[in-house]
Motif scaffolding. Structure first.
Motif, short mmCIF file in Angstrom:
data_model
loop_
_atom_site.label_atom_id
_atom_site.label_comp_id
_atom_site.label_asym_id
_atom_site.label_seq_id
_atom_site.Cartn_x
_atom_site.Cartn_y
_atom_site.Cartn_z
N LYS A 14 56.77 7.47 40.14
CA LYS A 14 56.86 7.82 41.56
C LYS A 14 55.57 7.58 42.32
O LYS A 14 55.56 7.59 43.53
CB LYS A 14 57.26 9.30 41.71
CG LYS A 14 58.72 9.55 41.42
CD LYS A 14 59.08 10.98 41.78
CE LYS A 14 60.57 11.21 41.64
NZ LYS A 14 60.96 12.58 41.97
N LYS A 120 68.68 19.64 29.24
CA LYS A 120 68.44 20.32 30.51
C LYS A 120 68.81 19.47 31.72
O LYS A 120 68.88 19.99 32.84
CB LYS A 120 66.97 20.74 30.61
CG LYS A 120 66.59 21.86 29.66
CD LYS A 120 65.12 22.23 29.80
CE LYS A 120 64.75 23.38 28.87
NZ LYS A 120 63.30 23.73 28.99
N HIS A 121 69.03 18.19 31.51
CA HIS A 121 69.31 17.31 32.64
C HIS A 121 70.63 16.56 32.46
O HIS A 121 70.76 15.38 32.79
CB HIS A 121 68.15 16.33 32.84
CG HIS A 121 66.87 17.00 33.20
ND1 HIS A 121 65.99 17.48 32.26
CD2 HIS A 121 66.33 17.31 34.42
CE1 HIS A 121 64.96 18.05 32.87
NE2 HIS A 121 65.14 17.96 34.18
N ASP A 214 74.06 13.17 43.47
CA ASP A 214 73.62 14.23 42.55
C ASP A 214 73.37 13.68 41.15
O ASP A 214 72.44 14.11 40.46
CB ASP A 214 74.65 15.36 42.51
CG ASP A 214 76.03 14.90 42.10
OD1 ASP A 214 76.30 13.68 42.17
OD2 ASP A 214 76.86 15.76 41.71
N GLN A 217 70.06 11.74 41.23
CA GLN A 217 68.93 12.66 41.33
C GLN A 217 68.63 13.31 39.98
O GLN A 217 67.46 13.41 39.57
CB GLN A 217 69.22 13.73 42.38
CG GLN A 217 68.02 14.61 42.71
CD GLN A 217 68.29 15.49 43.92
OE1 GLN A 217 69.38 16.04 44.06
NE2 GLN A 217 67.32 15.63 44.80
N THR A 218 69.66 13.73 39.28
CA THR A 218 69.46 14.35 37.97
C THR A 218 68.93 13.33 36.96
O THR A 218 68.06 13.64 36.14
CB THR A 218 70.78 14.94 37.45
OG1 THR A 218 71.30 15.86 38.40
CG2 THR A 218 70.56 15.68 36.13
N LEU A 220 67.06 10.70 37.63
CA LEU A 220 65.65 10.45 37.93
C LEU A 220 64.77 11.60 37.44
O LEU A 220 63.64 11.38 36.98
CB LEU A 220 65.46 10.24 39.43
CG LEU A 220 66.09 8.96 40.01
CD1 LEU A 220 65.88 8.90 41.52
CD2 LEU A 220 65.51 7.73 39.34
N LYS A 221 65.28 12.82 37.54
CA LYS A 221 64.52 13.96 37.01
C LYS A 221 64.35 13.85 35.50
O LYS A 221 63.28 14.14 34.96
CB LYS A 221 65.23 15.27 37.38
CG LYS A 221 65.13 15.65 38.85
CD LYS A 221 65.84 16.97 39.13
CE LYS A 221 65.72 17.36 40.60
NZ LYS A 221 66.46 18.61 40.89
N LEU A 222 65.42 13.44 34.83
CA LEU A 222 65.34 13.27 33.38
C LEU A 222 64.31 12.19 33.02
O LEU A 222 63.49 12.38 32.11
CB LEU A 222 66.72 12.88 32.82
CG LEU A 222 66.76 12.44 31.35
CD1 LEU A 222 66.22 13.54 30.44
CD2 LEU A 222 68.19 12.08 30.95
N ASP A 224 61.74 11.29 34.74
CA ASP A 224 60.41 11.83 35.02
C ASP A 224 59.93 12.74 33.89
O ASP A 224 58.77 12.67 33.46
CB ASP A 224 60.42 12.62 36.33
CG ASP A 224 60.16 11.74 37.53
OD1 ASP A 224 59.66 10.62 37.35
OD2 ASP A 224 60.47 12.17 38.65
N VAL A 225 60.82 13.60 33.40
CA VAL A 225 60.44 14.52 32.33
C VAL A 225 60.11 13.74 31.06
O VAL A 225 59.12 14.04 30.37
CB VAL A 225 61.58 15.54 32.06
CG1 VAL A 225 61.29 16.34 30.80
CG2 VAL A 225 61.75 16.47 33.25
N ASP A 228 56.82 11.99 31.40
CA ASP A 228 55.71 12.93 31.42
C ASP A 228 55.31 13.38 30.02
O ASP A 228 54.23 13.95 29.84
CB ASP A 228 56.10 14.16 32.27
CG ASP A 228 54.87 14.90 32.79
OD1 ASP A 228 53.94 14.24 33.26
OD2 ASP A 228 54.86 16.15 32.70
#
Length: 250
Positions: A14, A120-121, A214, A217-218, A220-222, A224-225, A228
């Motif tokens: 990002k 979690k995602h 949705d 978005q989920t 992309l969060k996965l 990112d995690v 990371d």
């Protein structure tokens, strides 16, 4: 945003925040150390190390950091950490197939963290080879657009034995067989200098459109995690998020 790009790292990023850059540097340095341990600590004699160093330079990894990472890979160095190369496979939101490649000094820790991220995602971690059949294993050599014209790169790649070349304003991606990556890389390097990267990777047989906001978005969060996580080196997928939706999600 497609899950596989011929010109860019698959991992979703990002921005260039300091924390992100630090993690990127750590991952690059770890690959250099592992590459040095896997063969001679001399890039002239170790193609993997040469490619890892070039990848580090492309991301502006400081020279002293590169030198330190190489020294850590020399037998008898103060750092005796052993890293295992591990691949995880699973499904993300919307049934997207994901392959996660890691270098870890603790398999149990990394497996637990990767599994937790999937769970979690909206995803699920599967067994080895549970999704890799949806991908082809290939060799890929990349150069910036400034390295050569599209015609010159195509000609050189054909002579070197490459299978495909794709060029645009972002750069050149030369696709090889898994067993010919080294010879193609060496031939191109002799003509155009060191590539930005030269590695084995995965390319999806088909892309899966992700059009629901949705779900995207989920997903992309996965990503990112996973990105990371200090142990994760690359994340590859078969997803395709439309540009307008990606822009909307910011």
């Amino acid at each position: 945003m497609a899950g596989h790009s011929q010109f860019k790292n698959i991992m979703h990023r990002k921005g260039a925040q300091d924390a992100k850059r630090s993690k990127i540097f750590n991952k690059l340095a770890r690959e250099i150390t592992v590459a040095a341990k896997s063969g001679l600590p001399d890039p002239a004699m170790n193609p993997r190390l040469r490619a890892a160093i070039q990848a580090g330079r492309a991301q502006n990894l400081p020279k002293d950091r590169i030198d330190r990472a190489i020294k850590m890979g020399i037998p008898g160095s103060a750092d005796d950490t052993n890293y295992d190369e591990v691949r995880y496979e699973g499904y993300g939101p919307g049934g997207v197939a994901l392959i996660v490649e890691a270098l870890t000094d603790n398999r149990n820790r990394t497996a637990s963290e990767v599994r937790s991220a999937f769970t979690k995602h909206g995803g699920s971690l599967g067994e080895t080879n549970s999704v890799s059949f949806m991908f082809n294993r290939i060799g890929q050599v990349t150069y910036p657009a400034s390295a050569a014209s599209a015609d010159d790169m195509l000609e050189a790649a054909i002579e070197a034995g490459a299978e495909d070349v794709q060029s645009d304003e972002s750069g050149h991606a030369i696709i090889t067989g898994t067993d010919t990556l080294g010879e193609v890389r060496d031939a191109l390097e002799a003509r155009f200098g060191a590539p930005e990267s030269a590695k084995l990777t995965w390319t999806p047989l088909n892309l899966l459109p992700v059009t629901a906001e949705d779900t995207a978005q989920t997903l992309l969060k996965l990503l990112d995690v996973l990105e990371d996580n200090d142990d994760v080196q690359t994340v590859l997928g078969n997803f395709d998020i439309p540009a307008d939706l990606l822009e909307k999600l910011g």
